[in-house]
Design an enzyme around this catalytic site. Sequence first.
Site, PDB file in Angstrom:
ATOM      1  N   CYS A 108      15.447 -30.641 -58.262  1.00 31.86           N
ATOM      2  CA  CYS A 108      15.067 -29.439 -57.503  1.00 31.86           C
ATOM      3  C   CYS A 108      15.973 -28.295 -57.965  1.00 31.86           C
ATOM      4  O   CYS A 108      16.914 -28.499 -58.744  1.00 31.86           O
ATOM      5  CB  CYS A 108      15.289 -29.697 -56.017  1.00 31.86           C
ATOM      6  SG  CYS A 108      17.023 -30.071 -55.672  1.00 31.86           S
ATOM      7  N   HIS A 133      23.815 -36.877 -55.519  1.00 30.52           N
ATOM      8  CA  HIS A 133      23.880 -38.329 -55.336  1.00 30.52           C
ATOM      9  C   HIS A 133      23.099 -39.067 -56.417  1.00 30.52           C
ATOM     10  O   HIS A 133      22.049 -39.651 -56.142  1.00 30.52           O
ATOM     11  CB  HIS A 133      23.343 -38.699 -53.945  1.00 30.52           C
ATOM     12  CG  HIS A 133      24.245 -38.264 -52.836  1.00 30.52           C
ATOM     13  ND1 HIS A 133      23.797 -37.917 -51.580  1.00 30.52           N
ATOM     14  CD2 HIS A 133      25.592 -38.129 -52.801  1.00 30.52           C
ATOM     15  CE1 HIS A 133      24.827 -37.585 -50.821  1.00 30.52           C
ATOM     16  NE2 HIS A 133      25.924 -37.702 -51.533  1.00 30.52           N
ATOM     17  N   HIS A 141      25.907 -30.664 -51.404  1.00 28.50           N
ATOM     18  CA  HIS A 141      25.622 -31.000 -49.997  1.00 28.50           C
ATOM     19  C   HIS A 141      26.362 -30.107 -49.021  1.00 28.50           C
ATOM     20  O   HIS A 141      26.068 -30.113 -47.829  1.00 28.50           O
ATOM     21  CB  HIS A 141      25.982 -32.467 -49.747  1.00 28.50           C
ATOM     22  CG  HIS A 141      25.478 -33.361 -50.850  1.00 28.50           C
ATOM     23  ND1 HIS A 141      26.260 -33.736 -51.914  1.00 28.50           N
ATOM     24  CD2 HIS A 141      24.252 -33.870 -51.078  1.00 28.50           C
ATOM     25  CE1 HIS A 141      25.546 -34.472 -52.752  1.00 28.50           C
ATOM     26  NE2 HIS A 141      24.319 -34.573 -52.277  1.00 28.50           N
ATOM     27  N   HIS A 151      26.219 -38.517 -43.167  1.00 33.38           N
ATOM     28  CA  HIS A 151      25.818 -37.938 -44.456  1.00 33.38           C
ATOM     29  C   HIS A 151      26.639 -36.661 -44.687  1.00 33.38           C
ATOM     30  O   HIS A 151      26.844 -35.885 -43.759  1.00 33.38           O
ATOM     31  CB  HIS A 151      24.318 -37.619 -44.440  1.00 33.38           C
ATOM     32  CG  HIS A 151      23.799 -37.196 -45.776  1.00 33.38           C
ATOM     33  ND1 HIS A 151      24.002 -35.921 -46.265  1.00 33.38           N
ATOM     34  CD2 HIS A 151      23.120 -37.870 -46.738  1.00 33.38           C
ATOM     35  CE1 HIS A 151      23.454 -35.840 -47.470  1.00 33.38           C
ATOM     36  NE2 HIS A 151      22.913 -37.009 -47.779  1.00 33.38           N
ATOM     37  N   GLU A 187      26.025 -33.800 -45.977  1.00 38.33           N
ATOM     38  CA  GLU A 187      25.394 -32.519 -45.598  1.00 38.33           C
ATOM     39  C   GLU A 187      25.516 -32.307 -44.088  1.00 38.33           C
ATOM     40  O   GLU A 187      25.796 -31.194 -43.623  1.00 38.33           O
ATOM     41  CB  GLU A 187      23.914 -32.500 -46.001  1.00 38.33           C
ATOM     42  CG  GLU A 187      23.255 -31.173 -45.625  1.00 38.33           C
ATOM     43  CD  GLU A 187      21.755 -31.136 -45.906  1.00 38.33           C
ATOM     44  OE1 GLU A 187      21.298 -31.803 -46.859  1.00 38.33           O
ATOM     45  OE2 GLU A 187      21.046 -30.435 -45.160  1.00 38.33           O
ATOM     46  N   THR A 242      18.325 -30.996 -44.702  1.00 37.42           N
ATOM     47  CA  THR A 242      17.258 -30.494 -45.577  1.00 37.42           C
ATOM     48  C   THR A 242      16.366 -31.588 -46.159  1.00 37.42           C
ATOM     49  O   THR A 242      15.288 -31.293 -46.666  1.00 37.42           O
ATOM     50  CB  THR A 242      17.871 -29.718 -46.767  1.00 37.42           C
ATOM     51  OG1 THR A 242      18.795 -30.588 -47.438  1.00 37.42           O
ATOM     52  CG2 THR A 242      18.576 -28.464 -46.316  1.00 37.42           C
ATOM     53  N   SER A 292      21.176 -41.592 -52.097  1.00 34.34           N
ATOM     54  CA  SER A 292      20.440 -40.326 -52.083  1.00 34.34           C
ATOM     55  C   SER A 292      19.453 -40.323 -50.918  1.00 34.34           C
ATOM     56  O   SER A 292      18.466 -41.068 -50.915  1.00 34.34           O
ATOM     57  CB  SER A 292      19.705 -40.153 -53.423  1.00 34.34           C
ATOM     58  OG  SER A 292      18.740 -39.141 -53.305  1.00 34.34           O
ATOM     59  N   ASN A 343      17.222 -38.078 -49.893  1.00 33.29           N
ATOM     60  CA  ASN A 343      15.823 -37.679 -50.160  1.00 33.29           C
ATOM     61  C   ASN A 343      15.081 -38.756 -50.936  1.00 33.29           C
ATOM     62  O   ASN A 343      13.890 -38.959 -50.731  1.00 33.29           O
ATOM     63  CB  ASN A 343      15.784 -36.317 -50.856  1.00 33.29           C
ATOM     64  CG  ASN A 343      16.124 -36.385 -52.326  1.00 33.29           C
ATOM     65  OD1 ASN A 343      15.253 -36.641 -53.143  1.00 33.29           O
ATOM     66  ND2 ASN A 343      17.397 -36.203 -52.673  1.00 33.29           N
TER      67      ASN A 343
HETATM   68  C1  2E6 Z   1      22.128 -31.274 -51.464  1.00 32.37           C
HETATM   69  C2  2E6 Z   1      21.366 -31.179 -50.350  1.00 32.37           C
HETATM   70  C3  2E6 Z   1      20.172 -31.823 -50.361  1.00 32.37           C
HETATM   71  O1  2E6 Z   1      21.458 -37.472 -50.202  1.00 32.37           O
HETATM   72  P1  2E6 Z   1      20.716 -36.187 -50.486  1.00 32.37           P
HETATM   73  O2  2E6 Z   1      19.265 -36.372 -50.670  1.00 32.37           O
HETATM   74  O3  2E6 Z   1      21.044 -35.139 -49.456  1.00 32.37           O
HETATM   75  O4  2E6 Z   1      21.344 -35.573 -51.820  1.00 32.37           O
HETATM   76  P2  2E6 Z   1      20.955 -35.723 -53.346  1.00 32.37           P
HETATM   77  O5  2E6 Z   1      22.168 -35.317 -54.102  1.00 32.37           O
HETATM   78  O6  2E6 Z   1      20.368 -37.032 -53.667  1.00 32.37           O
HETATM   79  O7  2E6 Z   1      19.803 -34.653 -53.520  1.00 32.37           O
HETATM   80  C4  2E6 Z   1      19.984 -33.295 -53.689  1.00 32.37           C
HETATM   81  C5  2E6 Z   1      20.493 -32.587 -52.502  1.00 32.37           C
HETATM   82  C6  2E6 Z   1      21.698 -31.973 -52.553  1.00 32.37           C
HETATM   83  N1  2E6 Z   1      19.755 -32.511 -51.422  1.00 32.37           N
HETATM   84 FE1  F3S Z   2      17.494 -29.628 -53.514  1.00 35.71          FE
HETATM   85 FE2  F3S Z   2      18.660 -27.794 -52.063  1.00 35.71          FE
HETATM   86 FE3  F3S Z   2      16.536 -29.079 -51.210  1.00 35.71          FE
HETATM   87  S1  F3S Z   2      19.676 -29.299 -53.352  1.00 35.71           S
HETATM   88  S2  F3S Z   2      16.684 -31.103 -52.108  1.00 35.71           S
HETATM   89  S3  F3S Z   2      16.622 -27.659 -52.913  1.00 35.71           S
HETATM   90  S4  F3S Z   2      18.263 -28.378 -49.995  1.00 35.71           S
END
Ligand code: 2E6
Ligand code: F3S
Length: 306
Positions: free
Chosen positions: A12, A41, A74, A124, A126, A164, A222, A224
Amino acid sequence: MKILLAQPRGFCAGVNRAIAIVNQALELHGPPVYVLHEIVHNTHVIEELQGRGAIFVEELEDIPRGAVTIFSAHGVALAVKERARALGLRTIDATCPLVSKVHHRVSRLNERGYEVLVIGHKGHPEVEGTCGHARGRVHVLSRAEEVAALAVADPEKIGYVTQTTLSVDDTRDILQAVRLRFPRISAPERTDICYATTNRQLAVRRLADRVELVLVVGSKNSSNSNRLREVAAHQGRAAFLIDQADEIDPGWLEGVRCVGITAGASAPEHLVSEVVSWFAARGEISVEEMAGEEESISFQLPDLRV
Ligand code: 2E6
Ligand code: F3S
């Protein structure tokens, strides 16, 4: 074997930005550059950055005075930023701008004297960072069943934010319970679940409807990526979260003629290609990419001269 690829999948805008920050900080300042917590992650992203000279730590106290220090995508609590300053660290913030937006909302709610409900997964990073932006009372809520036991000072003066990367469906249920108990809650029009989470969950649901097995490429920590596996499983499909191709158990494939593949927001695309190659090495395959939401969002980098 027929292989269907979900669209969108993988990186993303916030992850692209966070990884670019570490790479450019390494170029500008030279190694080592310290990162508080995994920048995102994903074990492969971490190993690659370690190879270039990034050092990942869980405690600010493990960073030498004066070192360049990056906060992960995060986000971190206000107290962590203050402590880093007191320790004389040169900090760069790689918090995803969509997470920072949630932090600002928590601060604003508190300034107006509101208690804050943070809907998200306890422990978590975040959620810890978001809670750490509250200067007043804050409650973490993970399940609808927890709403009844919430003790708030004034039910007229509460607001909520969300993590998020939550499940869109589970969050709807939690919010229904929250609104039932606190009809006058200060509620935004929508949740803070980000565009990338929403799009990837929608895509994996469509994918699951067309395949017999779903593989989600992503690391175990992770959030998400775990939610993507759950969405597929909820559609009644066998679904597994794998860090890389060699985690595929051939037993999963018995009687399977159509496999769906997606990737979490922190999983690099080369890992998806390697999974496709794993299948190609075992027999004839056809690959189709599903149509899906176009994503054009990108975020600017902060000033890295610290
Ligand atoms: C930061 C915020 C949201 O475990 P999570 O899904 O939060 O984090 P990542 O690093 O797997 O995914 C990106 C991200 C960063 N999502
Ligand atoms: Fe990525 Fe930010 Fe969403 S790190 S998963 S766009 S909150």
